[in-house]
Design a protein around this motif. Structure first.
Motif, PDB file in Angstrom:
ATOM      1  N   PHE A 142     -34.580 -55.282  13.766  1.00 36.28           N
ATOM      2  CA  PHE A 142     -33.522 -54.266  14.025  1.00 36.28           C
ATOM      3  C   PHE A 142     -32.654 -54.338  15.339  1.00 36.28           C
ATOM      4  O   PHE A 142     -31.579 -54.060  15.027  1.00 36.28           O
ATOM      5  CB  PHE A 142     -34.412 -53.030  14.566  1.00 36.28           C
ATOM      6  N   MET A 143     -32.960 -55.160  16.096  1.00 35.54           N
ATOM      7  CA  MET A 143     -32.094 -55.935  17.175  1.00 35.54           C
ATOM      8  C   MET A 143     -31.089 -56.609  16.424  1.00 35.54           C
ATOM      9  O   MET A 143     -29.710 -56.542  16.788  1.00 35.54           O
ATOM     10  CB  MET A 143     -32.669 -56.965  18.198  1.00 35.54           C
ATOM     11  N   GLU A 144     -31.568 -57.361  15.450  1.00 33.82           N
ATOM     12  CA  GLU A 144     -30.509 -58.371  14.744  1.00 33.82           C
ATOM     13  C   GLU A 144     -29.435 -57.697  13.975  1.00 33.82           C
ATOM     14  O   GLU A 144     -28.284 -57.980  13.796  1.00 33.82           O
ATOM     15  CB  GLU A 144     -31.190 -59.106  13.851  1.00 33.82           C
ATOM     16  N   ILE A 145     -29.786 -56.628  13.511  1.00 37.19           N
ATOM     17  CA  ILE A 145     -28.922 -55.839  12.619  1.00 37.19           C
ATOM     18  C   ILE A 145     -28.443 -54.421  13.269  1.00 37.19           C
ATOM     19  O   ILE A 145     -27.619 -53.727  12.247  1.00 37.19           O
ATOM     20  CB  ILE A 145     -29.405 -55.578  11.261  1.00 37.19           C
ATOM     21  N   SER A 146     -28.516 -54.222  14.367  1.00 39.92           N
ATOM     22  CA  SER A 146     -28.396 -53.057  15.159  1.00 39.92           C
ATOM     23  C   SER A 146     -27.007 -52.645  14.702  1.00 39.92           C
ATOM     24  O   SER A 146     -26.503 -51.255  14.394  1.00 39.92           O
ATOM     25  CB  SER A 146     -28.713 -52.913  16.464  1.00 39.92           C
ATOM     26  N   GLY A 147     -26.041 -53.587  14.805  1.00 47.80           N
ATOM     27  CA  GLY A 147     -24.523 -53.283  14.712  1.00 47.80           C
ATOM     28  C   GLY A 147     -24.100 -52.741  13.087  1.00 47.80           C
ATOM     29  O   GLY A 147     -23.114 -52.006  13.199  1.00 47.80           O
ATOM     30  N   ASN A 148     -25.079 -52.873  12.132  1.00 46.11           N
ATOM     31  CA  ASN A 148     -24.760 -52.661  10.782  1.00 46.11           C
ATOM     32  C   ASN A 148     -25.704 -51.698  10.135  1.00 46.11           C
ATOM     33  O   ASN A 148     -25.539 -51.155   8.956  1.00 46.11           O
ATOM     34  CB  ASN A 148     -24.624 -53.984   9.856  1.00 46.11           C
ATOM     35  N   PHE A 149     -26.717 -51.430  10.925  1.00 48.70           N
ATOM     36  CA  PHE A 149     -27.975 -50.578  10.242  1.00 48.70           C
ATOM     37  C   PHE A 149     -27.601 -49.002  10.025  1.00 48.70           C
ATOM     38  O   PHE A 149     -27.052 -48.297  11.022  1.00 48.70           O
ATOM     39  CB  PHE A 149     -29.224 -50.821  10.959  1.00 48.70           C
ATOM     40  N   SER A 150     -27.981 -48.481   8.993  1.00 50.04           N
ATOM     41  CA  SER A 150     -27.948 -47.338   8.697  1.00 50.04           C
ATOM     42  C   SER A 150     -29.134 -46.797   8.006  1.00 50.04           C
ATOM     43  O   SER A 150     -29.371 -47.548   6.660  1.00 50.04           O
ATOM     44  CB  SER A 150     -26.661 -46.527   8.407  1.00 50.04           C
ATOM     45  N   ILE A 151     -29.749 -45.645   7.907  1.00 54.34           N
ATOM     46  CA  ILE A 151     -30.719 -45.280   7.131  1.00 54.34           C
ATOM     47  C   ILE A 151     -30.175 -45.087   5.637  1.00 54.34           C
ATOM     48  O   ILE A 151     -30.847 -45.518   4.492  1.00 54.34           O
ATOM     49  CB  ILE A 151     -31.282 -43.872   7.345  1.00 54.34           C
ATOM     50  N   SER A 178     -31.453 -62.139   7.527  1.00 60.08           N
ATOM     51  CA  SER A 178     -32.464 -61.937   8.749  1.00 60.08           C
ATOM     52  C   SER A 178     -33.234 -63.148   8.643  1.00 60.08           C
ATOM     53  O   SER A 178     -33.401 -64.085   7.690  1.00 60.08           O
ATOM     54  CB  SER A 178     -33.262 -60.744   8.514  1.00 60.08           C
ATOM     55  N   HIS A 179     -33.945 -63.486   9.814  1.00 58.00           N
ATOM     56  CA  HIS A 179     -34.616 -64.441   9.917  1.00 58.00           C
ATOM     57  C   HIS A 179     -36.168 -64.194   9.759  1.00 58.00           C
ATOM     58  O   HIS A 179     -37.058 -65.171   9.834  1.00 58.00           O
ATOM     59  CB  HIS A 179     -34.645 -65.141  11.539  1.00 58.00           C
ATOM     60  N   PHE A 180     -36.387 -63.097   9.257  1.00 55.00           N
ATOM     61  CA  PHE A 180     -37.863 -62.179   9.477  1.00 55.00           C
ATOM     62  C   PHE A 180     -38.488 -62.129   8.021  1.00 55.00           C
ATOM     63  O   PHE A 180     -39.844 -61.803   8.146  1.00 55.00           O
ATOM     64  CB  PHE A 180     -37.667 -61.160  10.364  1.00 55.00           C
ATOM     65  N   PRO A 181     -37.756 -62.057   7.024  1.00 56.02           N
ATOM     66  CA  PRO A 181     -38.549 -61.817   5.636  1.00 56.02           C
ATOM     67  C   PRO A 181     -39.604 -62.773   5.396  1.00 56.02           C
ATOM     68  O   PRO A 181     -40.698 -62.419   4.928  1.00 56.02           O
ATOM     69  CB  PRO A 181     -37.373 -61.977   4.633  1.00 56.02           C
ATOM     70  N   ASP A 182     -39.541 -64.060   5.638  1.00 56.89           N
ATOM     71  CA  ASP A 182     -40.579 -64.940   5.093  1.00 56.89           C
ATOM     72  C   ASP A 182     -41.746 -64.805   6.016  1.00 56.89           C
ATOM     73  O   ASP A 182     -42.962 -64.657   5.537  1.00 56.89           O
ATOM     74  CB  ASP A 182     -39.868 -66.614   5.290  1.00 56.89           C
ATOM     75  N   PRO A 183     -41.794 -64.766   7.432  1.00 58.88           N
ATOM     76  CA  PRO A 183     -43.035 -64.652   8.079  1.00 58.88           C
ATOM     77  C   PRO A 183     -43.618 -63.373   7.891  1.00 58.88           C
ATOM     78  O   PRO A 183     -44.644 -62.850   8.160  1.00 58.88           O
ATOM     79  CB  PRO A 183     -42.536 -64.587   9.481  1.00 58.88           C
ATOM     80  N   MET A 184     -42.606 -62.133   7.502  1.00 61.14           N
ATOM     81  CA  MET A 184     -43.044 -60.733   7.285  1.00 61.14           C
ATOM     82  C   MET A 184     -44.019 -60.964   6.037  1.00 61.14           C
ATOM     83  O   MET A 184     -45.064 -60.280   5.967  1.00 61.14           O
ATOM     84  CB  MET A 184     -41.926 -59.958   7.408  1.00 61.14           C
ATOM     85  N   MET A 185     -43.531 -61.624   5.111  1.00 58.57           N
ATOM     86  CA  MET A 185     -44.286 -61.834   3.847  1.00 58.57           C
ATOM     87  C   MET A 185     -45.455 -62.652   3.800  1.00 58.57           C
ATOM     88  O   MET A 185     -46.474 -62.069   3.518  1.00 58.57           O
ATOM     89  CB  MET A 185     -43.525 -62.756   2.869  1.00 58.57           C
ATOM     90  N   ALA A 186     -45.655 -63.434   4.983  1.00 60.59           N
ATOM     91  CA  ALA A 186     -46.919 -63.999   5.021  1.00 60.59           C
ATOM     92  C   ALA A 186     -47.938 -62.950   5.872  1.00 60.59           C
ATOM     93  O   ALA A 186     -49.030 -63.047   5.409  1.00 60.59           O
ATOM     94  CB  ALA A 186     -46.716 -65.239   6.072  1.00 60.59           C
TER      95      ALA A 186
END
Length: 395
Positions: A142-151, A178-186
């Motif tokens: 969420f820090m990474e996408i904070s400038g573009n994120f909305s619910i 994002s850099h995080f989908p793969d570790p989150m899947m693991a």
């Protein structure tokens, strides 16, 4: 004896501390700095922490009977063959790139770390670090996408999920970079297997995966989540698959890079698109052009990592990358080695199926060190439990 135990425990705590630093470095540095400078020193910081943790765990364990030792030997033997192939290619072509060394470090670091960590930590400590990792990755994402994120945008992306491409323009939005989908899947797979008292962590991981918008990950995560609610889930996860099925999987994925290249370079791709309705341009998202560039410019391998050195960027279909760099021999050995470490366990094979489909559409081995830590923790843990439980049913 008591003093010795205290010293060993201090080394374990040092290893855990360095692992915490590695996770935080992976999360916060990737979120804030890596997009601007992917080859910077900061991007390597997480690997330095991971190597330090490996040494600490190594020093803390003197047990002769090691967990994950068979899997460790299989993987290290495979990468020893890759090293031989790379040396031969370097000599034959007369070219060398330091990228070869870097990629060996990227791939081998999580394997070595897992081997020593799984023998130094108990399951509760590994699970505790998994929970910590989920929190750090969610915050970092969420820090990474904070400038573009909305619910509303997140809900719209989930609602418009499609495996077929075409109008799935969300696949190109900022969420999927994002850099995080793969570790989150693991981590999700880990919590689905060890679901006792961890159900909420599986759901946190799953919801994060939905927002992160990786099509293949969402598909497999959904399948695994549904399966995990079956009444006999514990028995299902302990099923031993027929050896022939495992061999077929190894053969299919050994030749998969050849199939991918054929889909990209011949009318077979058009035929496949017409038959399935799959929009190939949206499916490959420019990765087909990457492959064509190497083929059209007559790329000659000079070892692992030479495709990166050739263009200055990652070839994002990793099965083809391995094939171009290590020949069909490397592809065959890769498939055999990784399918072998599943030990024919049904759940491990389901996870490995996702991984091999992923490396035929994206990257994993070279870029996914922090995903592989928990894939290997999971596979190693399953194999250790299976060895100590001979009542696993056969399929």
């Amino acid at each position: 004896m008591k003093l010795y135990s205290i010293r060993m425990r201090r080394k374990v705590l040092l290893g855990i501390t360095l692992f915490v630093c590695a996770i935080m470095s992976k999360g916060f540095v990737d979120a804030l700095f890596v997009n601007d400078n992917a080859n910077g020193v900061l991007n390597l910081l997480k690997y330095f922490f991971l190597i330090g943790a490996s040494f600490a765990f190594y020093a803390s364990n003197r047990s002769k009977k090691k967990k994950f030792s068979k899997e460790f030997r299989i993987l290290m033997c495979f990468y020893l063959f890759v090293a031989f192939i790379s040396v031969f290619s370097i000599i034959e072509s007369g070219r060398f790139t330091f990228r070869t060394i870097k990629e060996f470090c990227f791939i081998l670091t999580p394997i070595v770390f897992t081997y020593y960590a799984i023998n130094a930590l108990n399951k509760d400590e590994i699970t505790m670090m998994a929970k910590f990792s989920v929190v750090i990755y969610v915050v970092s994402y969420f820090m990474e996408i904070s400038g573009n994120f909305s619910i509303s945008m997140a809900i719209n992306a989930i609602k418009n999920f499609s495996l077929l491409g075409g109008q799935a323009s969300f696949a190109y939005d900022y969420y999927e970079t994002s850099h995080f989908p793969d570790p989150m899947m693991a981590l999700f797979c880990y919590f689905c297997y060890y679901k006792k008292n961890n159900r909420k962590w599986a759901w946190i991981s799953y919801i994060s995966i939905l927002v992160m918008n990786k099509r293949l990950i969402i598909l497999f995560a959904t399948i695994i989540l549904i399966l995990s609610y079956l009444p006999n889930w514990e028995k299902i996860t302990s099923i031993k698959v027929n050896k022939k099925i495992c061999i077929i999987c190894a053969i299919v994925f050994a030749i998969s890079p050849l199939v991918v290249i054929k889909l990209i370079t011949s009318p077979l791709g058009i035929w496949f698109s017409n038959k399935t309705g799959l929009n190939m341009a949206d499916f490959w998202m420019g990765r087909d052009n990457m492959v064509l560039y190497y083929l059209n410019n007559h790329f000659q391998s000079y070892g692992l990592g030479s495709t990166y050195d050739f263009t200055g960027s990652m070839l994002e279909i990793e099965s083809v990358k391995i094939y171009l760099e290590t020949t069909i021999v490397g592809s065959v050995l890769l498939s055999i080695s990784y399918w072998k470490i599943t030990n024919r366990n049904l759940f491990s094979m389901l996870v490995m199926l996702y991984i091999f489909l992923n490396i035929n559409t994206s990257t994993s081995l070279t870029t996914g060190a922090f995903a592989w830590i928990y894939y290997l923790f999971l596979i190693g843990g399953i194999n250790y439990e299976t060895v100590n439980n001979d009542n696993s049913p056969d399929l």
